[in-house]
Design an enzyme around this catalytic site. Structure first.
Site: not given
Length: 431
Positions: A55, A130, A154
């Protein structure tokens, strides 16, 4: 050959229209693959030759660490985060940095400065966020596994929407050194994988104490356990707030635990209505504090001038709440509510080894659909209690509704990660 596998994945990434990646350095990863093939020491490591996506809010040296924001569009990582160092020591290769909601502020994968991520399992719908790109990269088979971060769901939210496995470890199990923080009392790094066995392997690889993160803990290696005699709790309020079609799929999943010999226990959690206000009030204040370093002087641009609408909303609300005359009215009350929520949650584990239920209360909406902030935040109502209470939680696929995946959430008490991971593995085998 590892280099052949890397080349295959790079070709897939190049052809993909999912928009899962922000930065991929083909030359760098191919060179690292060649070096890895010559490294006899790493050949017996659990992650040898595994191709991992990371990420874009976790530092990897030589890659753009943008947090999917114009604010950090030109920032390149100067060091490896602790989890990335651990991945490399286990023989893994980093293929690139994944797309995400800007500064991890979102649940849809749509707020990225680099454009929305698509859901490989349902291309017209959001992938969740996210950690949208990490989940989508795994679901689209653009890597072997991925790393994400989970502040209020997330990792678990996109894992559910994309039909993969996600695991949020207990607070402190994995070092956050090198993570661009959203809300440090909630944040935790964890794996997104194609199956639960890989989630266990990847969690073992990245966990452990780190002198650079004072919240990190040393834990024994997580092993698979027999769960056949477990008491599995089902919280009435978690089911009540969930759409009927999703609830029906989750009830089928609960039957699987029954068939495995587990005893199903009915539970009640009276603070479900406090989950979102408590989480977001604390999140706003911690996020406002975290973003003060993006002042446009040391690196990047001044965040208030460069960020998107949702990030700016959170900054301004956090600033407002943080002002002295308001802190007692909002923030301190949220901290009191958090304490009560945690006490209530931990009490549930006196009656059950695990809690199972839905991950999100509704199906992912269509890409580009206009939702109010409160409608968007509602996706998080079943995932934020995990972060508020510092417990562990994983998601495994549990059916689908007209092709759209549904994820079963399995929660465990603090540092009972081994139980949750074992239950995820056994559920997957028996579903």
């Amino acid at each position: 050959m590892i280099t052949d596998r890397v080349s295959d994945y790079l070709e897939k990434i190049e052809k993909s229209d999912v928009n899962a990646f922000i930065d991929v350095n083909s030359e760098k990863v191919l060179k690292e693959a060649e070096e890895l093939e010559k490294n006899d020491y790493l050949k017996n490591k659990p992650l040898y030759g595994k191709i991992v996506a990371v990420k874009s809010n976790i530092n990897v040296k030589g890659y753009k660490i943008s947090c999917a924001s114009k604010t950090l569009e030109k920032y390149t990582g100067t060091y490896d985060a602790t989890v990335v160092k651990k991945l490399r020591l286990q023989g893994a290769l980093i293929v690139g940095m994944t797309n995400m909601d800007e500064f991890a502020s979102g649940s849809s994968g749509e707020t990225s400065y680099f454009g929305p991520t698509k859901n490989p399992a349902a291309m017209d719908r959001i992938p969740g966020g996210s950690s949208s790109g990490s989940a989508a990269a795994v679901a689209a088979d653009l890597c072997d596994m991925a790393i994400g971060s989970d502040t209020g769901g997330s990792i678990r939210n996109p894992a559910s929407h994309c039909g993969i496995v996600g695991f949020k470890p207990s607070y402190g199990v994995v070092s956050r050194q090198g993570l661009c923080d959203l809300a440090m009392s909630f944040d935790q790094i964890g794996p997104l994988t194609k199956n639960a066995e890989d989630a266990l392997v990847l969690t073992n690889a990245i966990k452990g104490i780190d002198r650079s993160d004072s919240t990190s803990l040393e834990t024994p290696k997580f092993e698979k356990k027999d769960i056949s005699n477990y008491k599995v709790g089902v919280v009435k309020e978690f089911m009540d707030v969930t759409d009927e079609k999703i609830r029906n799929e989750i009830e089928k999943g609960i039957e699987v635990f029954k068939d495995m010999g587990c005893k199903i226990v009915d539970l009640s959690y009276k603070y479900i209505d406090l989950a979102l206000p408590t989480y977001y009030l604390i999140n706003y204040v911690e996020f406002f504090s975290a973003t003060r370093k993006y002042d446009g002087r040391r690196y990047g641009e001044f965040i208030e001038e460069a960020c998107g609408e949702e990030v700016l909303r959170r900054i301004l609300i956090g600033k407002h709440i943080s002002e002295q005359e308001f802190s007692g009215k909002y923030y301190k009350k949220a901290l009191q509510a958090r304490k009560a929520m945690k006490k209530e949650m931990l009490g549930l584990f006196n009656s059950a080894d695990l809690i199972v239920g839905p991950t999100v209360p509704k199906l992912p909406h269509k890409l580009g659909e206009d939702l109010s902030p409160m409608e968007m935040y509602a996706y998080d109502v079943l995932t934020v209690p995990t972060n508020i209470c510092g417990i562990c939680s994983g998601v495994v696929r549990c059916g689908n509704i007209q092709g759209v995946p549904v994820g079963l959430q399995i929660q465990g008490a603090p540092l009972e990660d081994e139980k949750v991971l074992s239950a995820m593995i056994e559920f997957e085998k028996n579903y």
